[in-house]
Every structure is written in structure tokens, then in C-alpha cells.
Design a protein around this motif. Structure first.
Motif, PDB file in Angstrom:
ATOM      1  N   ALA A  21       0.846  -1.198   0.000  1.00 34.60           N
ATOM      2  CA  ALA A  21       0.000   0.000   0.000  1.00 34.60           C
ATOM      3  C   ALA A  21       0.883   1.250   0.000  1.00 34.60           C
ATOM      4  CB  ALA A  21      -0.914  -0.002   1.217  1.00 34.60           C
ATOM      5  N   THR A  22       0.404   2.286  -0.669  1.00 36.47           N
ATOM      6  CA  THR A  22       1.171   3.526  -0.812  1.00 36.47           C
ATOM      7  C   THR A  22       0.286   4.722  -0.456  1.00 36.47           C
ATOM      8  OG1 THR A  22       0.539   3.407  -3.135  1.00 36.47           O
ATOM      9  CG2 THR A  22       2.801   2.789  -2.604  1.00 36.47           C
ATOM     10  N   ILE A  23       0.930   5.810  -0.046  1.00 32.37           N
ATOM     11  CA  ILE A  23       0.204   7.046   0.239  1.00 32.37           C
ATOM     12  C   ILE A  23      -0.163   7.726  -1.080  1.00 32.37           C
ATOM     13  CG2 ILE A  23       0.465   9.397   1.121  1.00 32.37           C
ATOM     14  CD1 ILE A  23       2.412   8.205   3.234  1.00 32.37           C
ATOM     15  N   THR A  24      -1.426   8.106  -1.227  1.00 31.00           N
ATOM     16  CA  THR A  24      -1.808   9.012  -2.312  1.00 31.00           C
ATOM     17  C   THR A  24      -1.754  10.414  -1.730  1.00 31.00           C
ATOM     18  OG1 THR A  24      -3.239   7.383  -3.337  1.00 31.00           O
ATOM     19  CG2 THR A  24      -3.651   9.681  -3.903  1.00 31.00           C
ATOM     20  N   PRO A  25      -0.824  11.256  -2.215  1.00 26.96           N
ATOM     21  CA  PRO A  25      -0.627  12.550  -1.560  1.00 26.96           C
ATOM     22  C   PRO A  25      -1.852  13.463  -1.654  1.00 26.96           C
ATOM     23  CG  PRO A  25       1.123  12.116  -3.173  1.00 26.96           C
ATOM     24  CD  PRO A  25       0.092  11.052  -3.344  1.00 26.96           C
TER      25      PRO A  25
ATOM     26  N   HIS B   4      -6.601  -2.620   1.525  1.00 24.92           N
ATOM     27  CA  HIS B   4      -6.561  -1.501   2.480  1.00 24.92           C
ATOM     28  C   HIS B   4      -5.381  -0.567   2.201  1.00 24.92           C
ATOM     29  CE1 HIS B   4      -3.239  -3.349   4.716  1.00 24.92           C
ATOM     30  NE2 HIS B   4      -3.885  -4.491   4.648  1.00 24.92           N
ATOM     31  N   GLY B   5      -5.324   0.535   2.974  1.00 27.38           N
ATOM     32  CA  GLY B   5      -4.269   1.526   2.788  1.00 27.38           C
ATOM     33  C   GLY B   5      -3.066   1.270   3.683  1.00 27.38           C
ATOM     34  N   THR B   6      -2.328   2.333   4.001  1.00 25.15           N
ATOM     35  CA  THR B   6      -1.051   2.199   4.712  1.00 25.15           C
ATOM     36  C   THR B   6      -1.223   2.163   6.236  1.00 25.15           C
ATOM     37  OG1 THR B   6      -0.775   4.599   4.690  1.00 25.15           O
ATOM     38  CG2 THR B   6       0.164   3.379   2.844  1.00 25.15           C
ATOM     39  N   VAL B   7      -2.467   2.163   6.709  1.00 16.38           N
ATOM     40  CA  VAL B   7      -2.837   2.082   8.127  1.00 16.38           C
ATOM     41  C   VAL B   7      -2.079   3.142   8.951  1.00 16.38           C
ATOM     42  CG1 VAL B   7      -3.654   0.406   9.847  1.00 16.38           C
ATOM     43  CG2 VAL B   7      -2.789  -0.436   7.662  1.00 16.38           C
ATOM     44  N   THR B   8      -2.247   4.381   8.551  1.00 13.01           N
ATOM     45  CA  THR B   8      -1.523   5.526   9.113  1.00 13.01           C
ATOM     46  C   THR B   8      -1.651   5.630  10.639  1.00 13.01           C
ATOM     47  OG1 THR B   8      -2.053   6.641   7.053  1.00 13.01           O
ATOM     48  CG2 THR B   8      -1.220   8.023   8.840  1.00 13.01           C
ATOM     49  N   ARG B   9      -2.870   5.399  11.131  1.00 13.80           N
ATOM     50  CA  ARG B   9      -3.069   5.562  12.585  1.00 13.80           C
ATOM     51  C   ARG B   9      -2.205   4.608  13.385  1.00 13.80           C
ATOM     52  NH1 ARG B   9      -9.298   5.956  14.080  1.00 13.80           N
ATOM     53  NH2 ARG B   9      -8.439   4.412  15.485  1.00 13.80           N
ATOM     54  N   HIS B  10      -2.072   3.377  12.897  1.00 15.51           N
ATOM     55  CA  HIS B  10      -1.212   2.416  13.588  1.00 15.51           C
ATOM     56  C   HIS B  10       0.270   2.833  13.452  1.00 15.51           C
ATOM     57  CE1 HIS B  10      -4.259  -1.158  13.619  1.00 15.51           C
ATOM     58  NE2 HIS B  10      -4.896   0.007  13.586  1.00 15.51           N
ATOM     59  N   TYR B  11       0.636   3.359  12.285  1.00 10.42           N
ATOM     60  CA  TYR B  11       2.024   3.758  12.018  1.00 10.42           C
ATOM     61  C   TYR B  11       2.471   4.838  13.007  1.00 10.42           C
ATOM     62  CZ  TYR B  11       6.072   5.617   9.503  1.00 10.42           C
ATOM     63  OH  TYR B  11       7.319   6.053   9.155  1.00 10.42           O
TER      64      TYR B  11
ATOM     65  N   THR C  51      -1.623  -4.787  13.956  1.00 10.00           N
ATOM     66  CA  THR C  51      -2.041  -4.521  12.571  1.00 10.00           C
ATOM     67  C   THR C  51      -2.092  -5.846  11.815  1.00 10.00           C
ATOM     68  OG1 THR C  51      -0.680  -2.543  12.791  1.00 10.00           O
ATOM     69  CG2 THR C  51      -1.598  -3.008  10.600  1.00 10.00           C
ATOM     70  N   ASN C  52      -3.157  -6.037  11.066  1.00  9.42           N
ATOM     71  CA  ASN C  52      -3.388  -7.322  10.396  1.00  9.42           C
ATOM     72  C   ASN C  52      -2.597  -7.414   9.075  1.00  9.42           C
ATOM     73  OD1 ASN C  52      -4.421  -9.544   9.082  1.00  9.42           O
ATOM     74  ND2 ASN C  52      -6.557  -9.102   9.599  1.00  9.42           N
ATOM     75  N   PRO C  53      -1.651  -8.362   8.971  1.00 12.98           N
ATOM     76  CA  PRO C  53      -0.848  -8.475   7.745  1.00 12.98           C
ATOM     77  C   PRO C  53      -1.441  -9.431   6.704  1.00 12.98           C
ATOM     78  CG  PRO C  53       0.046  -9.939   9.409  1.00 12.98           C
ATOM     79  CD  PRO C  53      -1.194  -9.304  10.012  1.00 12.98           C
TER      80      PRO C  53
HETATM   81  P1  NAP Z   1      -6.442   2.451   5.753  1.00 13.68           P
HETATM   82  O1  NAP Z   1      -4.972   2.516   5.714  1.00 13.68           O
HETATM   83  O2  NAP Z   1      -7.067   1.336   4.990  1.00 13.68           O
HETATM   84  O3  NAP Z   1      -6.902   2.373   7.269  1.00 13.68           O
HETATM   85  C1  NAP Z   1      -8.163   2.773   7.745  1.00 13.68           C
HETATM   86  C2  NAP Z   1      -8.485   2.066   9.061  1.00 13.68           C
HETATM   87  O4  NAP Z   1      -8.922   0.740   8.776  1.00 13.68           O
HETATM   88  C3  NAP Z   1      -7.289   1.914   9.991  1.00 13.68           C
HETATM   89  O5  NAP Z   1      -7.078   3.048  10.769  1.00 13.68           O
HETATM   90  C4  NAP Z   1      -7.685   0.669  10.774  1.00 13.68           C
HETATM   91  O6  NAP Z   1      -8.688   0.978  11.736  1.00 13.68           O
HETATM   92  C5  NAP Z   1      -8.368  -0.182   9.711  1.00 13.68           C
HETATM   93  N1  NAP Z   1      -7.392  -1.028   8.988  1.00 13.68           N
HETATM   94  C6  NAP Z   1      -7.026  -0.976   7.671  1.00 13.68           C
HETATM   95  N2  NAP Z   1      -6.150  -1.923   7.380  1.00 13.68           N
HETATM   96  C7  NAP Z   1      -5.893  -2.586   8.547  1.00 13.68           C
HETATM   97  C8  NAP Z   1      -5.060  -3.671   8.888  1.00 13.68           C
HETATM   98  N3  NAP Z   1      -4.259  -4.249   7.972  1.00 13.68           N
HETATM   99  N4  NAP Z   1      -5.057  -4.096  10.172  1.00 13.68           N
HETATM  100  C9  NAP Z   1      -5.825  -3.527  11.093  1.00 13.68           C
HETATM  101  N5  NAP Z   1      -6.656  -2.495  10.823  1.00 13.68           N
HETATM  102  C10 NAP Z   1      -6.688  -2.027   9.577  1.00 13.68           C
HETATM  103  O7  NAP Z   1      -7.070   3.800   5.168  1.00 13.68           O
HETATM  104  P2  NAP Z   1      -6.726   5.342   5.485  1.00 13.68           P
HETATM  105  O8  NAP Z   1      -6.269   5.509   6.897  1.00 13.68           O
HETATM  106  O9  NAP Z   1      -7.893   6.075   4.987  1.00 13.68           O
HETATM  107  O10 NAP Z   1      -5.524   5.699   4.501  1.00 13.68           O
HETATM  108  C11 NAP Z   1      -4.156   5.712   4.897  1.00 13.68           C
HETATM  109  C12 NAP Z   1      -3.272   5.969   3.689  1.00 13.68           C
HETATM  110  O11 NAP Z   1      -3.397   4.874   2.788  1.00 13.68           O
HETATM  111  C13 NAP Z   1      -3.662   7.209   2.896  1.00 13.68           C
HETATM  112  O12 NAP Z   1      -2.510   8.011   2.689  1.00 13.68           O
HETATM  113  C14 NAP Z   1      -4.178   6.686   1.566  1.00 13.68           C
HETATM  114  O13 NAP Z   1      -3.772   7.514   0.483  1.00 13.68           O
HETATM  115  C15 NAP Z   1      -3.540   5.344   1.456  1.00 13.68           C
HETATM  116  N6  NAP Z   1      -4.324   4.315   0.719  1.00 13.68           N
HETATM  117  C16 NAP Z   1      -3.642   3.508  -0.131  1.00 13.68           C
HETATM  118  C17 NAP Z   1      -4.278   2.478  -0.781  1.00 13.68           C
HETATM  119  C18 NAP Z   1      -3.463   1.606  -1.698  1.00 13.68           C
HETATM  120  O14 NAP Z   1      -2.265   1.786  -1.851  1.00 13.68           O
HETATM  121  N7  NAP Z   1      -4.080   0.630  -2.317  1.00 13.68           N
HETATM  122  C19 NAP Z   1      -5.639   2.241  -0.570  1.00 13.68           C
HETATM  123  C20 NAP Z   1      -6.331   3.069   0.334  1.00 13.68           C
HETATM  124  C21 NAP Z   1      -5.655   4.094   0.973  1.00 13.68           C
HETATM  125  P3  NAP Z   1      -8.360   1.315  13.286  1.00 13.68           P
HETATM  126  O15 NAP Z   1      -7.479   2.520  13.280  1.00 13.68           O
HETATM  127  O16 NAP Z   1      -9.713   1.547  13.828  1.00 13.68           O
HETATM  128  O17 NAP Z   1      -7.653   0.117  13.874  1.00 13.68           O
END
Ligand code: NAP
Ligand code: MG
Length: 396
Positions: free
Chosen positions: A69-73, A301-308, A319-321
């Protein structure tokens, strides 16, 4: 491994998991060959995003890639990473280069209860990624008058079609698609169903949008009859077209297991419905398939920023791999199938079994613990990965 696969590293929490998955679960078991591209945001910025375009070209050349997963700026990321430019979404760049279709499939395990109990087999949503309502033109109508759609050909000739005689204010919309894109979508769906040996369903609303949805239905029908019918028969799978409302009713009553192809808007809505019904975004796999047979695997899913950010403060996270591990196993299996490397296919099966056996033994991350009853105590990501490795050692 005979031929390398394209490895695309990414950002934040998933970048950390990426390294750990490789070290703990892949490198000890596989003589791994990859062409490595660092799509982490710093390197995209340093290379003026050339690295993303090179990675996409590499997937076209080598046919199989796996992406973190990558950050979309956005504006906030511009500040945070002091970027030169707001670089485009890497997924968008890769999708454009491959002109493919995205297939999303939940990872199903009997310990994790689906909200629809009858769904015992995963349902894959194949969403067309081009045109439709996402590239529409809209108009605000403020007074009585005639709304028409007008097409002006390159030679200046004009076609028009009355939409409505407005007697008062209202709104008006036009959208389009291209035969070439509809055909690429249909081919990707047929190829994917064959590769996965799953039935293919396709649904639109062609009783209402006779020409627009009719073009989709007719393209699928023609390609199926001309090119795919005998291959489907040989593979023991079927192609089934039905109206979208009928499809919804049938899918809910089914036990799952099919690939469900949908136009862009329908796929957007239905893929969220399917993934929530199956439970967790961290258990959704995603693969981009092009009409000429390139496969790019990733987690949905995305880069799970909150966990990072918690990790940066020194906290352990749960964090679930799993979806990222399945991106690796999907890519390794596909590489093995293309190169007839049976051991690689067997390893892909073994690692997926080790993951599911670990979940069955109730050693899980927090998101999964909350889907089980009674809920087990959640472990951190490293403990979970080590438990998977123990299972893997006993079979691989
Ligand atoms: P996210 O990374 O999918 O996470 C959103 C929430 O979903 C997390 O805070 C977490 O909830 C839960 N979650 C997602 N994946 C998880 C995992 N593997 N294990 C446990 N919990 C998980 O979405 P985001 O926070 O909206 O986006 C973060 C960054 O990712 C952004 O910069 C975005 O641009 C990028 N992004 C990239 C892709 C891609 O490359 N395909 C797709 C989507 C987003 P809790 O915090 O409640 O635990
Ligand atoms: Mg959506």
C-alpha cells in the motif's frame, strides 16, 4: 524461481509489515527473485514519480507484480513529506498503464462469521474502472426549455436526441463509455474467471438503459460466444448474465463462490456491500488484471496511518498483515503457474493454509478478534507473524 516478479515497496505501517513478511515468511523458504521498485513517497518524490512509471512498465514486461500500500498525496501529505508536487495515485498510474480491471475477493475463514451466514465461499467483485458516472457532465436547469444530447462528428455532422422538455427547474446529466474499454473489461473478466476456475456473473440494467447497458451486455455475449465458450466448457465453469436487481436477489440467497462483474458505479457500491458483509477490509485481496494477461496483486486496504503513528511512538500495534501476505502468495502462485514451477505454487498454498490455521487456532490481530465469539485476546503483528511461521515450518 525462473523469472523474477515485480516487487513494489510502499509506505508507513504496511512498509514495516512488508519487510517483516519477507524476512519471516518468504526469504527462509523461497529462493526469491524480484525486480525491486521503491514506491515509498520519499522515493517517488526524489525520482519525480519516474519510479512508479518504471514499475508499471516492469509489470507489463514481467507479467506479475506485488505491491505494498502507498500514500496518495493530498495537501496534508505535501506538508508532511515536503513534496515537490502532489504526485498522482500510484494505483491510478498503474491502472492506466495496464488498462485493467480490479478484482476484489474476501479471504474467508469459518472462524470469522459473515454477516450473511449463507455466504460460505468468497464472492469476487470485478469492477470496471473507466468512464460511466465518474466522468459525467452535469447541468443545472433553472427555467423551462428543451434538454437534448448532441453529438458533433469530426466531419461536422450532428446527431441529437431529446431528453426532456423541462416545464420548470431541474437537473440534467450525460455520461459515456468506449467500446475499447468495455471490451478490455469483458476480456479481463473472462480471463480472470478462467484463471480462478470460477463462474462469471455479469449484470446491468439493460431493460432501462437499452443502448448504454445494452452495449455492455452485447459485448460480453459476443466475446463469450466467439472466443470463450469452449474454454469455459473445458474448465467446467459458466457465464451467466442477468439483470442487476435479479443478481442482487440471487447473490444474497447463494453460497457465494462466483466472480460478479459490474459497471463502474455498480461495482463501487456492491464492492463495499460485499466487503462489509464478509467482515474486514484487512481481509480483502485485490488484483489488477489486464486484457493481455498481466497480474498485479495488493491488499485492498491503505497504509494504516493511525497504527504507524503509534508505532513511531514505540508502541506495538496489532495490525493485520493477512491481505498483504495473500498479495505475496497470489503473486508467487501466478509466477509459479506461468513458469510451471510447481514448488512455488505449493509454497503459495502452504503459506495461505498456515495463515488460516493460525486464525483457526485463535491467535489473531485485534480486528479479527472482534469478529470472533467469544473474542480471543489480540496479539501484536510480530507475534501473529511468528505463529504463522511456526505453522508454515511444520508443512513447508
Ligand atoms: P487504511 O490505511 O485502509 O486504514 C483505515 C483504518 O482501517 C485503519 O485506521 C484501521 O482501523 C483499519 N485497517 C485498515 N487496514 C488494517 C489492517 N491491515 N489491520 C488492522 N486495521 C486495519 O485507510 P486510510 O487511513 O484512509 O488511509 C491511509 C493511507 O493509505 C492514505 O494516505 C491513503 O492515500 C492510502 N491508501 C492507499 C491504498 C493503496 O495503496 N491501495 C488504498 C487506500 C488508501 P483502526 O485505526 O480503527 O484500527
Ligand atoms: Mg466506494
Amino acid at each position: 524461481m525462473a523469472v523474477p516478479l515485480v516487487e513494489m515497496d510502499g509506505d508507513e505501517m504496511t512498509r514495516i509489515l512488508w519487510k517483516e513478511i519477507k524476512e519471516r515468511l518468504i526469504l527462509p523458504f523461497v529462493d526469491l527473485k524480484t525486480e525491486y521498485y521503491d514506491l515509498g513517497l520519499e522515493n517517488r518524490d526524489a525520482t519525480d514519480d519516474a519510479v512508479t512509471r518504471e514499475a508499471a512498465a516492469a509489470v507489463k514486461r514481467l507479467k506479475v507484480g506485488v505491491k505494498c500500500a502507498t500514500i496518495t498525496p493530498n495537501f496534508q501529505r505535501m506538508e508532511e513529506y515536503k513534496l515537490k508536487k502532489m504526485w498522482p495515485s500510484p494505483n491510478g498510474t498503474i491502472r492506466n498503464a495496464l488498462d485493467g480491471t480490479v478484482f476484489r475477493t474476501p479471504i474467508v475463514c469459518e472462524e470469522l462469521k459473515s454477516y450473511i451466514p449463507g455466504w460460505t465461499k468468497p464472492i469476487t467483485v470485478a469492477r470496471h474502472g473507466y468512464g460511466d458516472l465518474y466522468r459525467d457532465a452535469e447541468m443545472d436547469i433553472s427555467e423551462p426549455g428543451a434538454a437534448e444530447i448532441v453529438f458533433t462528428a469530426a466531419d461536422g455532422s450532428v446527431k441529437r436526441e431529446k431528453v426532456y422538455d423541462f416545464e420548470g427547474p431541474g437537473v440534467f446529466q450525460g455520461c459515456y463509455n468506449k467500446d475499447s474499454s468495455i471490451e478490455a473489461f469483458a476480456r479481463s473478466c473472462f480471463e480472470y474467471a478462467l484463471a480462478e476456475k470460477k463462474d462469471l456473473w455479469f449484470s446491468t440494467k439493460d431493460t432501462i438503459m437499452k443502448l448504454y447497458d445494452g452495449r455492455f451486455k452485447e459485448t460480453f455475449r459476443r466475446l463469450y460466444e466467439e472466443e470463450y465458450a469452449s474454454r469455459f466448457e473445458k474448465a467446467g465453469i459458466s457465464y451467466f448474465y442477468t439483470l442487476i436487481d435479479d443478481a442482487v436477489a440471487r447473490i444474497v440467497r447463494s453460497s457465494g463462490g462466483m466472480v460478479w462483474a459490474l459497471k463502474n458505479y455498480d461495482g463501487d457500491v456492491m464492492s463495499d456491500m460485499i466487503s462489509s458483509a464478509f467482515g474486514s477490509l484487512a481481509m480483502m485481496t485485490s488484483v489488477l488484471v489486464s486484457a493481455d494477461g498481466c497480474f498485479e496483486y495488493e491488499a485492498a486496504h491503505g497504509t494504516v496511518t493511525r497504527h504507524y503513528y503509534r508505532r513511531l511512538k514505540g508502541e506495538k500495534t496489532s495490525t493485520n498483515p493477512v491481505a498483504t501476505i495473500f498479495a505475496w502468495s497470489g503473486a508467487l502462485r501466478k509466477r509459479g503457474e506461468l513458469d510451471s514451477t510447481d514448488a512455488l505454487v505449493a509454497f503459495a498454498d502452504a503459506i495461505e493454509k498456515a495463515v488460516l490455521d493460525t486464525i483457526r487456532s485463535r491467535v489473531v490481530t485485534g480486528d479479527l478478534a472482534s469478529m470472533m465469539s467469544p473474542s480471543p485476546k489480540a496479539v501484536d503483528s510480530e507475534t501473529f507473524l511468528d505463529a504463522i511461521r511456526k505453522k508454515l515450518e511444520s508443512v513447508a
